[in-house]
Write an enzyme that holds these catalytic residues in place. Structure first.
Site, PDB file in Angstrom:
ATOM      1  N   ASN A 169     -10.047  -0.550  -1.010  1.00 12.13           N
ATOM      2  CA  ASN A 169      -8.450  -0.471  -0.979  1.00 12.13           C
ATOM      3  C   ASN A 169      -8.025  -0.912  -2.288  1.00 12.13           C
ATOM      4  OD1 ASN A 169      -6.043  -0.627  -0.183  1.00 12.13           O
ATOM      5  ND2 ASN A 169      -6.107  -1.723   1.576  1.00 12.13           N
ATOM      6  N   HIS A 179      -3.621   6.993   2.260  1.00 17.42           N
ATOM      7  CA  HIS A 179      -4.034   5.673   1.767  1.00 17.42           C
ATOM      8  C   HIS A 179      -5.440   5.105   2.343  1.00 17.42           C
ATOM      9  CE1 HIS A 179      -4.046   1.437   0.709  1.00 17.42           C
ATOM     10  NE2 HIS A 179      -3.736   0.992   1.908  1.00 17.42           N
ATOM     11  N   CYS A 238       0.881  -1.355   0.038  1.00 19.10           N
ATOM     12  CA  CYS A 238       0.036  -0.005  -0.033  1.00 19.10           C
ATOM     13  C   CYS A 238       0.768   1.202  -0.079  1.00 19.10           C
ATOM     14  CB  CYS A 238      -0.776  -0.064   1.203  1.00 19.10           C
ATOM     15  SG  CYS A 238      -2.028  -1.490   1.296  1.00 19.10           S
TER      16      CYS A 238
HETATM   17  O1  UT7 Z   1      -4.021  -1.675   3.064  1.00 22.16           O
HETATM   18  C1  UT7 Z   1      -3.107  -2.514   3.605  1.00 22.16           C
HETATM   19  C2  UT7 Z   1      -3.287  -2.438   5.268  1.00 22.16           C
HETATM   20  N1  UT7 Z   1      -4.649  -3.091   5.556  1.00 22.16           N
HETATM   21  C3  UT7 Z   1      -5.231  -2.361   6.563  1.00 22.16           C
HETATM   22  O2  UT7 Z   1      -4.902  -1.078   6.917  1.00 22.16           O
HETATM   23  C4  UT7 Z   1      -6.351  -3.198   7.113  1.00 22.16           C
HETATM   24  C5  UT7 Z   1      -6.422  -2.841   8.569  1.00 22.16           C
HETATM   25  N2  UT7 Z   1      -7.606  -3.533   9.504  1.00 22.16           N
HETATM   26  C6  UT7 Z   1      -8.783  -3.379   9.267  1.00 22.16           C
HETATM   27  O3  UT7 Z   1      -9.181  -2.318   8.361  1.00 22.16           O
HETATM   28  C7  UT7 Z   1      -9.831  -3.891   9.892  1.00 22.16           C
HETATM   29  O4  UT7 Z   1      -9.031  -4.663  10.961  1.00 22.16           O
HETATM   30  C8  UT7 Z   1     -10.854  -5.028   9.210  1.00 22.16           C
HETATM   31  C9  UT7 Z   1     -11.741  -4.050   8.397  1.00 22.16           C
HETATM   32  C10 UT7 Z   1     -10.086  -5.620   8.539  1.00 22.16           C
HETATM   33  C11 UT7 Z   1     -11.673  -5.931  10.078  1.00 22.16           C
HETATM   34  O5  UT7 Z   1     -12.187  -4.841  11.027  1.00 22.16           O
HETATM   35  P1  UT7 Z   1     -12.179  -5.055  12.755  1.00 22.16           P
HETATM   36  O6  UT7 Z   1     -13.058  -4.337  13.180  1.00 22.16           O
HETATM   37  O7  UT7 Z   1     -10.673  -5.183  12.874  1.00 22.16           O
HETATM   38  O8  UT7 Z   1     -12.968  -6.612  12.818  1.00 22.16           O
HETATM   39  P2  UT7 Z   1     -12.239  -7.839  13.513  1.00 22.16           P
HETATM   40  O9  UT7 Z   1     -11.252  -8.109  12.635  1.00 22.16           O
HETATM   41  O10 UT7 Z   1     -11.910  -7.517  14.776  1.00 22.16           O
HETATM   42  O11 UT7 Z   1     -13.396  -8.832  13.678  1.00 22.16           O
HETATM   43  C12 UT7 Z   1     -14.607  -8.540  14.618  1.00 22.16           C
HETATM   44  C13 UT7 Z   1     -15.834  -9.329  14.180  1.00 22.16           C
HETATM   45  C14 UT7 Z   1     -15.394 -10.672  14.153  1.00 22.16           C
HETATM   46  O12 UT7 Z   1     -16.404 -11.591  14.669  1.00 22.16           O
HETATM   47  P3  UT7 Z   1     -16.323 -12.045  16.136  1.00 22.16           P
HETATM   48  O13 UT7 Z   1     -15.110 -13.070  16.293  1.00 22.16           O
HETATM   49  O14 UT7 Z   1     -16.204 -10.829  16.997  1.00 22.16           O
HETATM   50  O15 UT7 Z   1     -17.534 -12.935  16.300  1.00 22.16           O
HETATM   51  C15 UT7 Z   1     -15.434 -11.121  12.660  1.00 22.16           C
HETATM   52  O16 UT7 Z   1     -15.464 -12.459  12.665  1.00 22.16           O
HETATM   53  O17 UT7 Z   1     -16.313  -9.068  12.918  1.00 22.16           O
HETATM   54  C16 UT7 Z   1     -16.405 -10.376  12.326  1.00 22.16           C
HETATM   55  N3  UT7 Z   1     -16.231  -9.973  10.802  1.00 22.16           N
HETATM   56  C17 UT7 Z   1     -17.128  -9.685   9.802  1.00 22.16           C
HETATM   57  N4  UT7 Z   1     -18.503  -9.738  10.024  1.00 22.16           N
HETATM   58  C18 UT7 Z   1     -19.347  -9.408   9.211  1.00 22.16           C
HETATM   59  C19 UT7 Z   1     -14.923  -9.739  10.010  1.00 22.16           C
HETATM   60  N5  UT7 Z   1     -15.355  -9.555   8.936  1.00 22.16           N
HETATM   61  C20 UT7 Z   1     -16.802  -9.529   8.817  1.00 22.16           C
HETATM   62  C21 UT7 Z   1     -17.532  -9.121   7.598  1.00 22.16           C
HETATM   63  N6  UT7 Z   1     -18.927  -8.799   7.935  1.00 22.16           N
HETATM   64  N7  UT7 Z   1     -17.255  -8.905   6.357  1.00 22.16           N
END
Ligand code: UT7
Length: 335
Positions: A285, A255, A115
């Site tokens: 992204n 970004h 990125c």
């Molecule tokens: O560009 C390169 C660098 N990349 C980034 O900067 C990305 C950085 N990370 C992020 O933007 C975020 O971590 C994500 C958008 C990828 C995920 O968001 P989050 O708020 O960190 O969610 P999480 O991974 O902590 O997951 C929270 C919950 C989980 O469920 P449980 O375990 O709490 O029951 C996930 O399974 O949300 C669930 N989850 C979803 N639910 C509905 C994960 N993806 C989804 C989804 N829809 N698409």
């Protein structure tokens, strides 16, 4: 007076086909509400022609760049392509782009900084202008992320999209152009964001395909934490070392990975949301594509002398920021 490198034209390309949050609701266990509140994304462009690759998007962006700037392709001295989705392992996508364009006087290379590929590329390209070696350097950020995303993995497939952006760098003696940059890398971050197979460590095999090792592996929360901290810190640092107060900053082009990361960066810089370029809602992204695509979308609003901070964080980990003064009045340019 010292020669500086200025962006003198900007262009982009997005595949026509759009994948919306409601399309994703039908494919995986997710909701428009979750995606919107957690990421800020509503839709992304996805190339659905299997015969097209990253170079094809880049070629369209550079063709438009030539049209807008009046530059002939044979005038390009150097073309740097930031990408993690090259057409093939080798040759470099930049070579393929130049061949497709007929840019026969250019050499180039791919820059693998995920990125941060565009800001790394812009910093490198600027050196060739500042030394007086070259007159026309094209920096492309292009990624066809859909080709390395597992559309059964809801934690990654909702975030990424396809797209390409390109800028032209030319010499200037005026007080505009790229004035400073800070770049960082920490390979210890690889554990949190990488592709497991396809390189020399694990060449492609039936096993790597069966185990889905050719897709993006991302530990979202760990990447998020590092991104929020480092993108905010490096953006504040570049302001500090150039004596820029919040009111001196005209625009932040950060970004587009997650709206929450961008908001945290703006807040650390002390700038209001009216100064923050944002197009994540429509493109998701696009990895190396996000920053040139932002500049393209906002070009009409940019004025000569605007103080712009570019900042990025991504796989590697890689991160950094650039301070530049915009070199022309965008309102006079057609998209
Ligand atoms: O560009 C390169 C660098 N990349 C980034 O900067 C990305 C950085 N990370 C992020 O933007 C975020 O971590 C994500 C958008 C990828 C995920 O968001 P989050 O708020 O960190 O969610 P999480 O991974 O902590 O997951 C929270 C919950 C989980 O469920 P449980 O375990 O709490 O029951 C996930 O399974 O949300 C669930 N989850 C979803 N639910 C509905 C994960 N993806 C989804 C989804 N829809 N698409």
């Amino acid at each position: 007076m010292m020669t500086k490198a200025a962006i003198t034209a900007v262009a982009g390309y997005l595949p026509e086909n759009i994948l919306t949050n409601s399309d994703l609701e039908k494919m995986i266990d997710t909701t428009d509400e979750w995606i919107t509140t957690r990421t800020g994304i509503k839709e992304r462009h996805i190339e659905n022609d299997p015969g097209k690759a990253t170079s094809d998007m880049a070629v369209e962006a550079v063709k438009l760049l030539c049209k807008k700037s009046g530059m002939g392709v044979e005038e390009i001295d150097l073309l740097i392509c930031g990408t993690v989705t090259p057409d093939m392992v080798f040759p470099a996508t930049s070579n393929i782009i130049c061949a497709k364009l007929g840019a026969k006087n250019a050499w180039g290379f791919d820059l693998g900084a995920a990125c941060s590929g565009f800001i790394y590329g812009l910093s490198v390209g600027a050196q060739f202008i500042e030394t007086g070696k070259y007159k026309k350097v094209v920096v492309v950020g292009a990624d066809m992320m859909s080709r390395i995303i597992d559309y059964e993995d809801r934690a990654t497939c909702v975030i990424f999209g396809d797209g390409a952006g390109a800028v032209l760098l030319e010499p200037t003696k005026e007080e505009v152009g790229i004035l400073d940059f800070i770049l960082h890398a920490d390979g210890n971050g690889a554990a949190h964001l990488h592709m497991k197979a396809g390189g020399s460590l694990r060449p492609p095999s039936h096993e790597t395909v069966d185990s889905k090792m050719h897709f993006v592996h991302q530990e979202g929360q760990a990447v998020f934490k590092h991104a929020v901290y480092n993108m905010a810190e490096v953006s504040a640092k570049i302001m500090e070392q150039n004596d820029l107060k919040a009111e001196d900053v005209t625009w932040l082009a950060a970004h587009q990975a997650n709206k929450r990361i961008i908001d945290a960066t703006a807040s650390r810089m002390g700038i209001g949301k009216e100064k923050v370029m944002m197009n994540i809602e429509n493109y998701g992204n696009t990895t190396a594509g996000t920053i040139p695509l932002l500049l393209w979308d906002y070009e009409k609003q940019l004025k000569k002398g605007d103080n712009i901070i570019l900042s990025a964080f991504g796989g590697g980990f890689t991160w950094g920021a650039i301070y530049l003064k915009w070199a022309y009045d965008g309102s006079k340019i057609g998209k």
